[in-house]
Design a protein around this motif. Structure first.
Motif, PDB file in Angstrom:
ATOM      1  N   LEU A   1      14.866  -0.676   6.072  1.00  0.00           N
ATOM      2  CA  LEU A   1      15.589   0.709   5.615  1.00  0.00           C
ATOM      3  C   LEU A   1      14.712   1.234   4.548  1.00  0.00           C
ATOM      4  CD1 LEU A   1      19.322  -0.482   5.701  1.00  0.00           C
ATOM      5  CD2 LEU A   1      18.009   1.385   6.982  1.00  0.00           C
ATOM      6  N   ALA A   2      13.971   0.419   3.577  1.00  0.00           N
ATOM      7  CA  ALA A   2      13.350   0.981   2.669  1.00  0.00           C
ATOM      8  C   ALA A   2      11.861   1.397   2.736  1.00  0.00           C
ATOM      9  CB  ALA A   2      13.202  -0.274   1.489  1.00  0.00           C
ATOM     10  N   GLY A   3      11.598   1.263   4.046  1.00  0.00           N
ATOM     11  CA  GLY A   3      10.027   1.853   4.640  1.00  0.00           C
ATOM     12  C   GLY A   3       9.408   0.924   4.635  1.00  0.00           C
ATOM     13  N   GLY A   4       9.678  -0.217   4.950  1.00  0.00           N
ATOM     14  CA  GLY A   4       8.414  -1.248   4.919  1.00  0.00           C
ATOM     15  C   GLY A   4       8.346  -2.066   6.272  1.00  0.00           C
TER      16      GLY A   4
ATOM     17  N   ALA B   1       0.737  -1.220  -0.072  1.00  0.00           N
ATOM     18  CA  ALA B   1       0.133  -0.082  -0.090  1.00  0.00           C
ATOM     19  C   ALA B   1       0.755   1.166  -0.175  1.00  0.00           C
ATOM     20  CB  ALA B   1      -0.840  -0.054   1.271  1.00  0.00           C
ATOM     21  N   ASN B   2       2.221   1.103   0.572  1.00  0.00           N
ATOM     22  CA  ASN B   2       3.059   2.172   0.531  1.00  0.00           C
ATOM     23  C   ASN B   2       3.784   2.686  -0.688  1.00  0.00           C
ATOM     24  OD1 ASN B   2       4.710   4.339   1.431  1.00  0.00           O
ATOM     25  ND2 ASN B   2       5.816   3.159   2.981  1.00  0.00           N
ATOM     26  N   ALA B   3       3.391   3.428  -1.392  1.00  0.00           N
ATOM     27  CA  ALA B   3       4.107   3.690  -2.682  1.00  0.00           C
ATOM     28  C   ALA B   3       5.170   4.270  -2.594  1.00  0.00           C
ATOM     29  CB  ALA B   3       3.246   5.047  -3.683  1.00  0.00           C
ATOM     30  N   GLU B   4       6.039   4.992  -1.561  1.00  0.00           N
ATOM     31  CA  GLU B   4       6.954   5.295  -1.550  1.00  0.00           C
ATOM     32  C   GLU B   4       8.169   4.068  -1.326  1.00  0.00           C
ATOM     33  OE1 GLU B   4      10.214   8.319  -1.628  1.00  0.00           O
ATOM     34  OE2 GLU B   4       8.208   8.465  -1.944  1.00  0.00           O
ATOM     35  N   GLY B   5       8.921   3.859  -2.225  1.00  0.00           N
ATOM     36  CA  GLY B   5      10.068   2.741  -2.010  1.00  0.00           C
ATOM     37  C   GLY B   5       9.474   1.450  -2.454  1.00  0.00           C
ATOM     38  N   ARG B   6       8.082   1.266  -2.927  1.00  0.00           N
ATOM     39  CA  ARG B   6       7.553  -0.022  -3.277  1.00  0.00           C
ATOM     40  C   ARG B   6       8.183  -0.994  -4.063  1.00  0.00           C
ATOM     41  NH1 ARG B   6       2.205   1.417  -5.788  1.00  0.00           N
ATOM     42  NH2 ARG B   6       1.480   1.695  -3.781  1.00  0.00           N
ATOM     43  N   PHE B   7       8.911  -0.426  -5.198  1.00  0.00           N
ATOM     44  CA  PHE B   7       9.726  -1.199  -6.136  1.00  0.00           C
ATOM     45  C   PHE B   7      10.939  -1.733  -5.217  1.00  0.00           C
ATOM     46  CE2 PHE B   7      13.458  -1.115  -8.552  1.00  0.00           C
ATOM     47  CZ  PHE B   7      13.348  -2.359  -9.602  1.00  0.00           C
ATOM     48  N   THR B   8      11.563  -0.777  -4.423  1.00  0.00           N
ATOM     49  CA  THR B   8      12.622  -1.357  -3.960  1.00  0.00           C
ATOM     50  C   THR B   8      12.300  -2.569  -3.000  1.00  0.00           C
ATOM     51  OG1 THR B   8      14.040   0.770  -4.045  1.00  0.00           O
ATOM     52  CG2 THR B   8      14.588  -0.595  -2.126  1.00  0.00           C
ATOM     53  N   ARG B   9      11.425  -2.510  -2.213  1.00  0.00           N
ATOM     54  CA  ARG B   9      11.086  -3.696  -1.295  1.00  0.00           C
ATOM     55  C   ARG B   9      10.574  -4.768  -2.116  1.00  0.00           C
ATOM     56  NH1 ARG B   9       8.671   0.993   0.893  1.00  0.00           N
ATOM     57  NH2 ARG B   9       6.611   0.593   0.084  1.00  0.00           N
ATOM     58  N   ALA B  10       9.964  -4.572  -3.297  1.00  0.00           N
ATOM     59  CA  ALA B  10       9.486  -5.585  -4.039  1.00  0.00           C
ATOM     60  C   ALA B  10      11.044  -6.565  -4.724  1.00  0.00           C
ATOM     61  CB  ALA B  10       8.633  -5.318  -5.244  1.00  0.00           C
ATOM     62  N   TYR B  11      11.773  -5.477  -5.024  1.00  0.00           N
ATOM     63  CA  TYR B  11      13.270  -6.095  -5.636  1.00  0.00           C
ATOM     64  C   TYR B  11      14.048  -6.784  -4.407  1.00  0.00           C
ATOM     65  CZ  TYR B  11      17.777  -5.840  -7.611  1.00  0.00           C
ATOM     66  OH  TYR B  11      19.181  -6.054  -8.505  1.00  0.00           O
ATOM     67  N   VAL B  12      13.834  -6.306  -3.238  1.00  0.00           N
ATOM     68  CA  VAL B  12      14.555  -7.037  -2.080  1.00  0.00           C
ATOM     69  C   VAL B  12      13.689  -8.385  -1.920  1.00  0.00           C
ATOM     70  CG1 VAL B  12      15.004  -6.925   0.314  1.00  0.00           C
ATOM     71  CG2 VAL B  12      15.590  -4.929  -0.887  1.00  0.00           C
ATOM     72  N   ARG B  13      12.428  -8.328  -1.992  1.00  0.00           N
ATOM     73  CA  ARG B  13      11.787  -9.639  -1.871  1.00  0.00           C
ATOM     74  C   ARG B  13      12.304 -10.720  -2.874  1.00  0.00           C
ATOM     75  NH1 ARG B  13       7.328  -5.836  -0.664  1.00  0.00           N
ATOM     76  NH2 ARG B  13       7.078  -5.762   1.424  1.00  0.00           N
TER      77      ARG B  13
END
Length: 196
Positions: free
Chosen positions: A193-196, A94-106
């Motif tokens: 760190l990515a806001g998740g 739901a959080n747009a800020e850093g969403r791609f980065t969190r998905a990339y880490v996962r």
């Protein structure tokens, strides 16, 4: 006169079988990927893939004119799977800020327990040694970063993605020891760190 096989009979021969080029191409990609995951990218040969897929070398070469073309297609297919995995992960965040980065880490952490059996691990050396694969990876990453610049352009997100890449590279180079040195709990720290 050649008699057609009934639905309960196997096809008469490959020559008389109905052509299904997309299914053959998919089988070739899947077989090449399994060989890479099981034995490493160096084990991908035209003959090995053709044999595993149950086609002739000529049949394989009809779809991919060289080993390099086959490797590039396997890698492009892998990037497509990565794209889909990242998009699915982003759709639930739901959080747009850093969403791609969190998905990339996962995505980077998803196959860690497989170690050397991961297709990413098997193709990692090829990325470095094959200029065409390196170009595919760079193009994919550049396009994703451009697409998500507004939400993931902050330098902290770059740091997090590079750290995830570092863990992935350590796993490839250090095999099981990487899992001990860089525990799976590191994923949660990077996500935080990515806001998740």
């Amino acid at each position: 006169m050649v008699r057609a096989a009934s639905p309960s009979e196997p096809p008469l021969s490959a020559h008389h079988r109905k052509k299904q080029p997309e299914q053959v191409r998919r089988a070739l990609l899947d077989c090449a990927a399994r060989i890479a995951a099981e034995e490493g990218a160096a084990a991908i040969t035209i003959q090995a893939v053709a044999t595993r897929a149950g086609v002739t070398k000529g049949g394989l070469l009809h779809h991919f004119d060289s080993k390099q073309a086959l490797l590039a297609a396997v890698f492009a297919d892998l990037l497509d799977q990565l794209d889909q995995e990242i998009d699915r992960s982003m759709a639930t965040d739901a959080n747009a800020e850093g969403r791609f980065t969190r998905a990339y880490v996962r995505a980077c952490f998803a196959n860690r327990p497989l170690g050397a059996q991961s297709l990413w691990a098997a193709l990692a050396v090829s990325i470095v040694s094959e200029p065409a694969l390196k170009a595919l990876w760079s193009g994919w990453l550049d396009a994703r970063q451009a697409r998500h610049h507004d939400t993931d352009g902050d330098p902290i997100f770059t740091v997090v993605r590079l750290a995830a890449d570092g863990v992935w590279l350590a796993d490839v180079l250090e095999k099981a020891d990487g899992l001990k040195r860089y525990p799976h709990s590191l994923e949660a720290r990077l996500l935080a760190l990515a806001g998740g």
